[in-house]
Scaffold this motif. Structure first.
Motif, PDB file in Angstrom:
ATOM      1  N   GLN A 185      -5.550   4.135  -4.089  1.00  0.00           N
ATOM      2  CA  GLN A 185      -4.829   4.373  -2.849  1.00  0.00           C
ATOM      3  C   GLN A 185      -5.777   4.415  -1.650  1.00  0.00           C
ATOM      4  O   GLN A 185      -6.928   4.848  -1.766  1.00  0.00           O
ATOM      5  CB  GLN A 185      -4.062   5.692  -2.935  1.00  0.00           C
ATOM      6  CG  GLN A 185      -3.001   5.699  -4.013  1.00  0.00           C
ATOM      7  CD  GLN A 185      -2.240   7.010  -4.059  1.00  0.00           C
ATOM      8  OE1 GLN A 185      -2.461   7.903  -3.257  1.00  0.00           O
ATOM      9  NE2 GLN A 185      -1.333   7.135  -5.015  1.00  0.00           N
ATOM     10  N   GLN A 231       9.844  -5.036  -6.169  1.00  0.00           N
ATOM     11  CA  GLN A 231       8.503  -4.549  -5.865  1.00  0.00           C
ATOM     12  C   GLN A 231       7.994  -5.278  -4.617  1.00  0.00           C
ATOM     13  O   GLN A 231       8.216  -6.476  -4.469  1.00  0.00           O
ATOM     14  CB  GLN A 231       7.547  -4.849  -7.027  1.00  0.00           C
ATOM     15  CG  GLN A 231       7.945  -4.187  -8.326  1.00  0.00           C
ATOM     16  CD  GLN A 231       7.804  -2.678  -8.263  1.00  0.00           C
ATOM     17  OE1 GLN A 231       6.752  -2.169  -7.927  1.00  0.00           O
ATOM     18  NE2 GLN A 231       8.862  -1.967  -8.581  1.00  0.00           N
ATOM     19  N   GLU A 250       0.823  -1.210   0.000  1.00  0.00           N
ATOM     20  CA  GLU A 250       0.000   0.000   0.000  1.00  0.00           C
ATOM     21  C   GLU A 250       0.860   1.265   0.000  1.00  0.00           C
ATOM     22  O   GLU A 250       0.554   2.235  -0.699  1.00  0.00           O
ATOM     23  CB  GLU A 250      -0.932   0.004   1.208  1.00  0.00           C
ATOM     24  CG  GLU A 250      -1.985  -1.080   1.174  1.00  0.00           C
ATOM     25  CD  GLU A 250      -2.930  -0.946  -0.012  1.00  0.00           C
ATOM     26  OE1 GLU A 250      -3.282   0.201  -0.370  1.00  0.00           O
ATOM     27  OE2 GLU A 250      -3.307  -1.978  -0.593  1.00  0.00           O
ATOM     28  N   GLU A 296       0.530   5.271  -7.838  1.00  0.00           N
ATOM     29  CA  GLU A 296      -0.427   4.316  -8.401  1.00  0.00           C
ATOM     30  C   GLU A 296      -1.849   4.689  -7.992  1.00  0.00           C
ATOM     31  O   GLU A 296      -2.079   5.446  -7.055  1.00  0.00           O
ATOM     32  CB  GLU A 296      -0.108   2.893  -7.914  1.00  0.00           C
ATOM     33  CG  GLU A 296       1.177   2.329  -8.456  1.00  0.00           C
ATOM     34  CD  GLU A 296       1.420   0.894  -7.991  1.00  0.00           C
ATOM     35  OE1 GLU A 296       0.431   0.218  -7.638  1.00  0.00           O
ATOM     36  OE2 GLU A 296       2.579   0.480  -7.967  1.00  0.00           O
ATOM     37  N   SER A 297      -2.819   4.113  -8.689  1.00  0.00           N
ATOM     38  CA  SER A 297      -4.221   4.370  -8.370  1.00  0.00           C
ATOM     39  C   SER A 297      -4.677   3.464  -7.231  1.00  0.00           C
ATOM     40  O   SER A 297      -3.903   2.661  -6.715  1.00  0.00           O
ATOM     41  CB  SER A 297      -5.090   4.140  -9.608  1.00  0.00           C
ATOM     42  OG  SER A 297      -4.926   2.810 -10.060  1.00  0.00           O
ATOM     43  N   HIS A 323       3.805   1.589  -1.245  1.00  0.00           N
ATOM     44  CA  HIS A 323       4.372   1.677  -2.586  1.00  0.00           C
ATOM     45  C   HIS A 323       3.412   2.411  -3.525  1.00  0.00           C
ATOM     46  O   HIS A 323       3.834   3.247  -4.343  1.00  0.00           O
ATOM     47  CB  HIS A 323       4.687   0.268  -3.112  1.00  0.00           C
ATOM     48  CG  HIS A 323       5.215   0.246  -4.509  1.00  0.00           C
ATOM     49  ND1 HIS A 323       4.414  -0.034  -5.603  1.00  0.00           N
ATOM     50  CD2 HIS A 323       6.455   0.474  -4.994  1.00  0.00           C
ATOM     51  CE1 HIS A 323       5.144   0.013  -6.695  1.00  0.00           C
ATOM     52  NE2 HIS A 323       6.380   0.318  -6.367  1.00  0.00           N
ATOM     53  N   LYS A 324       2.120   2.106  -3.432  1.00  0.00           N
ATOM     54  CA  LYS A 324       1.127   2.775  -4.278  1.00  0.00           C
ATOM     55  C   LYS A 324       1.176   4.289  -4.079  1.00  0.00           C
ATOM     56  O   LYS A 324       1.115   5.060  -5.040  1.00  0.00           O
ATOM     57  CB  LYS A 324      -0.285   2.272  -3.950  1.00  0.00           C
ATOM     58  CG  LYS A 324      -0.555   0.843  -4.339  1.00  0.00           C
ATOM     59  CD  LYS A 324      -1.971   0.459  -3.905  1.00  0.00           C
ATOM     60  CE  LYS A 324      -2.249  -1.009  -4.160  1.00  0.00           C
ATOM     61  NZ  LYS A 324      -3.599  -1.387  -3.684  1.00  0.00           N
ATOM     62  N   HIS A 325       1.300   4.713  -2.838  1.00  0.00           N
ATOM     63  CA  HIS A 325       1.293   6.140  -2.542  1.00  0.00           C
ATOM     64  C   HIS A 325       2.562   6.840  -3.003  1.00  0.00           C
ATOM     65  O   HIS A 325       2.501   7.942  -3.552  1.00  0.00           O
ATOM     66  CB  HIS A 325       1.105   6.357  -1.033  1.00  0.00           C
ATOM     67  CG  HIS A 325      -0.290   6.067  -0.586  1.00  0.00           C
ATOM     68  ND1 HIS A 325      -1.309   6.976  -0.668  1.00  0.00           N
ATOM     69  CD2 HIS A 325      -0.838   4.935  -0.087  1.00  0.00           C
ATOM     70  CE1 HIS A 325      -2.429   6.425  -0.216  1.00  0.00           C
ATOM     71  NE2 HIS A 325      -2.164   5.195   0.134  1.00  0.00           N
TER      72      HIS A 325
END
Length: 199
Positions: free
Chosen positions: A105, A148, A94, A102-103, A96-98
């Motif tokens: 979130q 990742q 999570e 990334e979408s 990493h998304k921020h």
């Protein structure tokens, strides 16, 4: 000055114990309330004791994370109370998304990242996030090829479904094996880095 409760940073446990196994039963040392709901074998009980007594509280299982409040919570508190249930692999996915834009979130995590902007700003790119992982020695939570964050643990916890012993035991054994390996490896790396810098 900067580390501790109500300060910009605080120590954080990577792989928690209570989520999977519960708290120690006061009148029965070495027995854990969550685990005992499933009537475990003596072998599993022994492995859980070893993890709690000899692995979980070692240096390789701790890190430092930003600690400023947002939305009435902190990273530490939010990690343990949302749907990630304190599983560090899910938290890194999570985060990493921020930090990489990334979408899909998580809204509260977005507020927390913003509140702790001074700590996270240098890591707001894919390469920056890799530097974040390297700096905290978190590579074991990632894929080997492109670094990742990856799913490691089976999402289960002692109160999830007390009627499903088989799924709980499978998740518990998987957690013990993987968490112990990560903690030991990270602890060894920390020790080696300290030795190098003290020589």
């Amino acid at each position: 000055k900067n580390l501790g409760g109500n300060r910009p940073y605080r120590g954080d446990t990577l792989n928690t114990f209570h989520t999977m196994f519960g708290r120690e039963i006061p009148e029965k040392p070495g027995f854990y309330a969550g685990l005992e709901k499933y009537d475990p074998s003596d072998e599993l009980r022994s492995k859980v004791r070893d993890f709690q007594q000899n692995i979980c509280s070692t240096l390789g299982n701790f890190t430092v994370l930003p600690n400023r409040y947002a939305a009435g919570t902190t990273l530490n508190l939010y990690r343990g109370t949302n749907h990630w249930r304190d599983f560090f692999d899910r938290f890194l996915i999570e985060l990493h998304k921020h930090l990489t834009g990334e979408s899909a979130q998580d809204g509260i995590l977005a507020d927390l990242v913003q509140a702790n902007k001074q700590a996270f700003e240098p890591y707001r790119t894919p390469e920056g996030f890799k530097n974040f992982l390297r700096g905290l020695l978190l590579e074991d939570y990632c894929t080997i090829l492109n670094m990742q964050p990856r799913t490691i643990y089976i999402m289960n916890y002692h109160w999830m479904d007390p009627d499903d012993r088989e799924s709980y035991f499978k998740a518990a054994a998987h957690y013990l094996e993987n968490a112990a390996a990560i903690i030991r490896n990270r602890g060894e790396r920390m020790k080696n880095l300290l030795q190098e810098r003290l020589m």
